[in-house]
Write an enzyme that holds these catalytic residues in place. Structure first.
Site, PDB file in Angstrom:
ATOM      1  CE1 TYR A  61     -41.395 -17.735 -35.901  1.00  0.00           C
ATOM      2  CE2 TYR A  61     -40.379 -17.463 -38.040  1.00  0.00           C
ATOM      3  CZ  TYR A  61     -40.484 -18.145 -36.851  1.00  0.00           C
ATOM      4  OH  TYR A  61     -39.669 -19.220 -36.626  1.00  0.00           O
ATOM      5  N   PRO A 205     -28.662 -19.257 -35.520  1.00  0.00           N
ATOM      6  CG  PRO A 205     -28.199 -18.786 -37.758  1.00  0.00           C
ATOM      7  CD  PRO A 205     -29.331 -18.860 -36.776  1.00  0.00           C
ATOM      8  CB  ALA A 207     -26.210 -17.447 -29.849  1.00  0.00           C
ATOM      9  N   GLY A 209     -27.631 -12.925 -32.177  1.00  0.00           N
ATOM     10  CA  GLY A 209     -26.848 -11.719 -32.471  1.00  0.00           C
ATOM     11  C   GLY A 209     -25.676 -11.533 -31.539  1.00  0.00           C
TER      12      GLY A 209
HETATM   13  N1  LIG Z   1     -38.387 -23.047 -35.867  1.00  0.00           N
HETATM   14  C1  LIG Z   1     -38.326 -22.384 -34.733  1.00  0.00           C
HETATM   15  O1  LIG Z   1     -38.903 -22.774 -33.697  1.00  0.00           O
HETATM   16  C2  LIG Z   1     -37.530 -21.108 -34.683  1.00  0.00           C
HETATM   17  C3  LIG Z   1     -37.233 -20.516 -33.451  1.00  0.00           C
HETATM   18  C4  LIG Z   1     -36.467 -19.348 -33.444  1.00  0.00           C
HETATM   19  C5  LIG Z   1     -36.048 -18.783 -34.651  1.00  0.00           C
HETATM   20  N2  LIG Z   1     -36.381 -19.385 -35.830  1.00  0.00           N
HETATM   21  C6  LIG Z   1     -35.935 -18.812 -37.134  1.00  0.00           C
HETATM   22  O2  LIG Z   1     -34.547 -18.665 -37.095  1.00  0.00           O
HETATM   23  C7  LIG Z   1     -34.207 -17.330 -37.493  1.00  0.00           C
HETATM   24  C8  LIG Z   1     -32.913 -16.927 -36.851  1.00  0.00           C
HETATM   25  O3  LIG Z   1     -33.003 -16.902 -35.440  1.00  0.00           O
HETATM   26  P1  LIG Z   1     -32.953 -15.536 -34.613  1.00  0.00           P
HETATM   27  O4  LIG Z   1     -33.263 -14.425 -35.561  1.00  0.00           O
HETATM   28  O5  LIG Z   1     -33.774 -15.691 -33.402  1.00  0.00           O
HETATM   29  O6  LIG Z   1     -31.437 -15.483 -34.109  1.00  0.00           O
HETATM   30  P2  LIG Z   1     -30.034 -15.290 -34.860  1.00  0.00           P
HETATM   31  O7  LIG Z   1     -30.146 -15.528 -36.292  1.00  0.00           O
HETATM   32  O8  LIG Z   1     -29.058 -16.104 -34.111  1.00  0.00           O
HETATM   33  O9  LIG Z   1     -29.716 -13.750 -34.549  1.00  0.00           O
HETATM   34  C9  LIG Z   1     -30.440 -12.709 -35.151  1.00  0.00           C
HETATM   35  C10 LIG Z   1     -29.853 -11.414 -34.590  1.00  0.00           C
HETATM   36  O10 LIG Z   1     -28.506 -11.322 -35.025  1.00  0.00           O
HETATM   37  C11 LIG Z   1     -28.305 -10.073 -35.630  1.00  0.00           C
HETATM   38  N3  LIG Z   1     -27.372 -10.285 -36.737  1.00  0.00           N
HETATM   39  C12 LIG Z   1     -27.633 -10.861 -37.942  1.00  0.00           C
HETATM   40  N4  LIG Z   1     -26.521 -10.894 -38.692  1.00  0.00           N
HETATM   41  C13 LIG Z   1     -25.549 -10.323 -37.960  1.00  0.00           C
HETATM   42  C14 LIG Z   1     -24.185 -10.049 -38.197  1.00  0.00           C
HETATM   43  N5  LIG Z   1     -23.615 -10.395 -39.344  1.00  0.00           N
HETATM   44  N6  LIG Z   1     -23.469  -9.441 -37.222  1.00  0.00           N
HETATM   45  C15 LIG Z   1     -24.040  -9.099 -36.058  1.00  0.00           C
HETATM   46  N7  LIG Z   1     -25.349  -9.331 -35.760  1.00  0.00           N
HETATM   47  C16 LIG Z   1     -26.083  -9.938 -36.709  1.00  0.00           C
HETATM   48  C17 LIG Z   1     -29.636  -9.600 -36.119  1.00  0.00           C
HETATM   49  O11 LIG Z   1     -29.629  -8.214 -36.171  1.00  0.00           O
HETATM   50  P3  LIG Z   1     -30.516  -7.313 -37.200  1.00  0.00           P
HETATM   51  O12 LIG Z   1     -31.931  -7.786 -37.052  1.00  0.00           O
HETATM   52  O13 LIG Z   1     -30.274  -5.930 -36.698  1.00  0.00           O
HETATM   53  O14 LIG Z   1     -30.010  -7.519 -38.619  1.00  0.00           O
HETATM   54  C18 LIG Z   1     -30.556 -10.162 -35.023  1.00  0.00           C
HETATM   55  O15 LIG Z   1     -30.559  -9.281 -33.916  1.00  0.00           O
HETATM   56  C19 LIG Z   1     -35.436 -16.516 -37.079  1.00  0.00           C
HETATM   57  O16 LIG Z   1     -35.489 -15.270 -37.723  1.00  0.00           O
HETATM   58  C20 LIG Z   1     -36.551 -17.462 -37.461  1.00  0.00           C
HETATM   59  O17 LIG Z   1     -36.818 -17.359 -38.856  1.00  0.00           O
HETATM   60  C21 LIG Z   1     -37.091 -20.551 -35.862  1.00  0.00           C
END
Ligand SMILES: NC(=O)c1ccc[n+]([C@@H]2O[C@H](COP(=O)([O-])OP(=O)(O)OC[C@H]3O[C@@H](n4cnc5c(N)ncnc54)[C@H](OP(=O)(O)O)[C@@H]3O)[C@@H](O)[C@H]2O)c1
Length: 284
Positions: A61, A205, A207, A209
């Protein structure tokens, strides 16, 4: 809308590792990409204020580990860090594993990480050798707990069995899981976490955002529950996930203070049976 945390975030164990983490952490895969510590320290501190002091990063990252390192220095309250080793085909030797771990520790400014994961199972060296290296990291105290990410149920069993030979438990499998994406319930990963006593760290979690209604039955159900309970759609989606099993830890990505606060408010309350069955049927 309820965005404050009413009760401290519950702690959940990382399997049999002895390490407990809050049920909700913060995903940081977009920390550092065009966003510096000045912008992200307030998000980091808001998460700590709310008890969500678990930060998920990875060497791949870009900029994230360095940004977390800067946050840890600028707000020195206790925080837990998960980071990951990417088993690229060029990384064949044990030396390359140790160099990668040292690089992560240097960027984070720490002597050890709380959880070190192998980022994905596809590797030339094979899962048993990767586990031997992870076990070594735990044994020398550079990782308090070790685990895997994106592993199938079968691959988890291979990993757990090999780590067991070293007397090191498999602490976690980090996989995509949400009310929008329920594969771990169907592909055996959640069942394997229960059977092997391994934490399931749920990534994406929300999807990515998806917190607006696109008209699907699931979005209508989430919006209806959120309205009735004076919660947000994100809080309802995260609460559903945490309620699935006490081994689940969710790491919603957030780069905004209000999101970090809001997400921590997803724990400490329960959906009713009627709400759960409405979500079950609309997300099935
Ligand atoms: N192990 C793996 O292969 C792998 C793969 C993918 C991801 N990950 C990890 O999982 C984490 C989470 O996944 P992700 O960030 O891709 O997707 P996510 O958590 O499903 O969604 C993140 C998005 O949701 C928005 N968001 C957060 N809280 C919110 C709320 N309360 N209301 C509305 N929108 C909200 C964020 O906006 P803002 O940024 O504007 O706050 C961001 O755009 C990553 O950051 C990473 O650390 C791991």
């Amino acid at each position: 809308m309820t965005s404050a945390v009413e009760a401290p975030l519950p702690l959940r164990p990382l399997g049999r590792s002895g390490v407990d983490v809050p049920a909700l952490g913060v995903g940081t895969n977009r920390w550092g990409r065009g966003r510096g510590a000045d912008q992200l320290v307030p998000v980091f501190s808001a998460a700590l204020d709310a008890g969500a002091n678990l930060f998920d990063t990875a060497e791949v990252y870009l900029g994230s580990e360095r940004t977390i390192g800067a946050c840890l220095r600028r707000d020195p309250r206790p925080a837990l860090v998960v980071t990951k080793f990417a088993p690229y085909p060029t990384r064949l030797s044990a030396r390359s594993f140790h160099r990668a771990l040292e690089g992560s520790l240097a960027r984070l400014g720490r002597d050890s990480v709380d959880l070190y994961l192998v980022h994905f199972p596809w590797s030339v060296v094979g899962i048993p050798s990767l586990m031997d290296r992870l076990a070594g990291a735990a044994q020398v105290g550079k990782a308090r707990a070790v685990g895997v990410s994106n592993f199938s149920a079968r691959q988890m069993r291979v990993a757990a069995e090999r780590l067991d030979r070293h007397g090191v438990p498999l602490a976690a499998n980090e996989v995509q899981f949400s009310v929008f994406h329920r594969d771990p319930e169907r592909n055996g990963v959640l069942a394997a976490c229960r059977e092997l006593d391994v934490a399931l760290i749920a990534y994406r979690p929300l999807a990515g955002g998806r917190n607006r209604s696109d008209g699907s039955a699931l979005d209508r159900t989430l919006a209806g529950i959120a309205r009735a309970r004076k919660r947000t759609v994100a809080q309802v989606a995260l609460n559903w996930l945490l309620g699935k099993d006490e081994r689940i830890v969710a790491i919603p990505g957030a780069t905004r203070v209000e999101h970090a606060r809001e997400n921590a408010g997803a724990a400490g309350w329960a959906l009713t049976d009627d709400e759960l069955s409405a979500l079950e049927s609309s997300s099935a």
